[in-house]
Design a protein around this motif. Structure first.
Motif, short mmCIF file in Angstrom:
data_model
loop_
_atom_site.label_atom_id
_atom_site.label_comp_id
_atom_site.label_asym_id
_atom_site.label_seq_id
_atom_site.Cartn_x
_atom_site.Cartn_y
_atom_site.Cartn_z
N GLN A 39 -18.40 -59.24 -53.54
CA GLN A 39 -17.18 -59.98 -53.24
C GLN A 39 -17.52 -61.43 -53.01
O GLN A 39 -18.26 -61.77 -52.08
N ALA A 40 -16.98 -62.27 -53.87
CA ALA A 40 -17.15 -63.71 -53.74
C ALA A 40 -16.00 -64.27 -52.90
O ALA A 40 -14.93 -63.64 -52.81
N PRO A 41 -16.17 -65.44 -52.30
CA PRO A 41 -15.10 -66.01 -51.48
C PRO A 41 -13.80 -66.16 -52.26
O PRO A 41 -13.79 -66.67 -53.38
N GLU A 46 -15.56 -56.32 -56.40
CA GLU A 46 -15.65 -55.80 -57.75
C GLU A 46 -16.90 -54.96 -57.93
O GLU A 46 -17.93 -55.19 -57.27
N LEU A 47 -16.81 -54.03 -58.85
CA LEU A 47 -17.95 -53.18 -59.17
C LEU A 47 -19.01 -53.97 -59.90
O LEU A 47 -18.70 -54.75 -60.81
N THR A 90 -23.16 -65.44 -57.15
CA THR A 90 -23.11 -65.66 -55.71
C THR A 90 -21.98 -64.85 -55.09
O THR A 90 -20.82 -64.93 -55.51
N ALA A 91 -22.32 -64.02 -54.10
CA ALA A 91 -21.34 -63.14 -53.46
C ALA A 91 -22.04 -62.37 -52.34
O ALA A 91 -23.27 -62.41 -52.21
N VAL A 92 -21.23 -61.68 -51.56
CA VAL A 92 -21.77 -60.67 -50.65
C VAL A 92 -21.84 -59.37 -51.44
O VAL A 92 -20.84 -58.94 -52.03
N TYR A 93 -22.99 -58.76 -51.45
CA TYR A 93 -23.21 -57.52 -52.19
C TYR A 93 -23.18 -56.34 -51.22
O TYR A 93 -23.87 -56.34 -50.20
N TYR A 94 -22.38 -55.34 -51.59
CA TYR A 94 -22.19 -54.17 -50.75
C TYR A 94 -22.71 -52.92 -51.46
O TYR A 94 -22.44 -52.71 -52.65
N CYS A 95 -23.39 -52.09 -50.71
CA CYS A 95 -23.81 -50.79 -51.20
C CYS A 95 -22.71 -49.78 -50.94
O CYS A 95 -22.03 -49.83 -49.91
N ASN A 96 -22.56 -48.85 -51.85
CA ASN A 96 -21.56 -47.80 -51.73
C ASN A 96 -22.18 -46.45 -52.04
O ASN A 96 -22.97 -46.33 -52.98
N ALA A 97 -21.80 -45.46 -51.26
CA ALA A 97 -22.20 -44.08 -51.53
C ALA A 97 -20.94 -43.23 -51.62
O ALA A 97 -20.08 -43.29 -50.74
N THR A 116 -24.87 -57.79 -47.94
CA THR A 116 -25.96 -58.75 -47.89
C THR A 116 -25.61 -59.93 -48.79
O THR A 116 -25.12 -59.75 -49.90
N GLN A 117 -25.84 -61.13 -48.30
CA GLN A 117 -25.44 -62.34 -49.02
C GLN A 117 -26.46 -62.68 -50.10
O GLN A 117 -27.67 -62.72 -49.84
#
Length: 122
Positions: A39-41, A46-47, A90-97, A116-117
């Motif tokens: 997710q970017a500002p 998004e996947l 550039t974005a915050v990266y999120y892990c998904n399970a 994590t940024q």
């Protein structure tokens, strides 16, 4: 309950590389799908990439050929190798399970890490 902890983000110059890790812990018999989103500002989440326990992958078009998702099922850990990074990554990266089985007869869905940024400078 399942906890996801990401690591590996940071600041890198365009063209550089980063490797993100996501460690899942808690009541886990198996995890069906592990994935990375970003997710970017000012934008929606998004996947980026997903990987099933059977080895099937799905990538966002703009990262194909640059990013590689992998997982170690024995460690319940997923990775995202990011090469040839661009400022638009550039974005915050999120892990998904997703499709997590705490026991063989139960399913739980959609766990998220804290993010994590990743910042790519031009």
């Amino acid at each position: 309950q399942v906890q996801l902890v990401e690591s590996g983000g940071g600041l890198v110059q365009a063209g550089g590389s980063l490797r993100l890790s996501c460690a899942a812990s808690g009541s886990i018999f198996s995890i069906g799908i592990m994935g990375w989103y970003r997710q970017a500002p000012g934008k929606q989440r998004e996947l980026v990439a997903t990987l099933t326990s059977g080895g099937s992958t799905n990538y966002k078009d703009s990262v194909k050929g640059r990013f590689t998702i992998s997982r170690d099922n024995s460690k319940n850990t997923a990775y995202l190798q990011m090469n040839s990074l661009k400022p638009e990554d550039t974005a915050v990266y999120y892990c998904n399970a997703d499709r997590v089985r705490p026991t063989p007869d139960r399913y739980e869905y959609q766990y998220w890490g804290q993010g994590t940024q990743v910042t790519v400078s031009s």
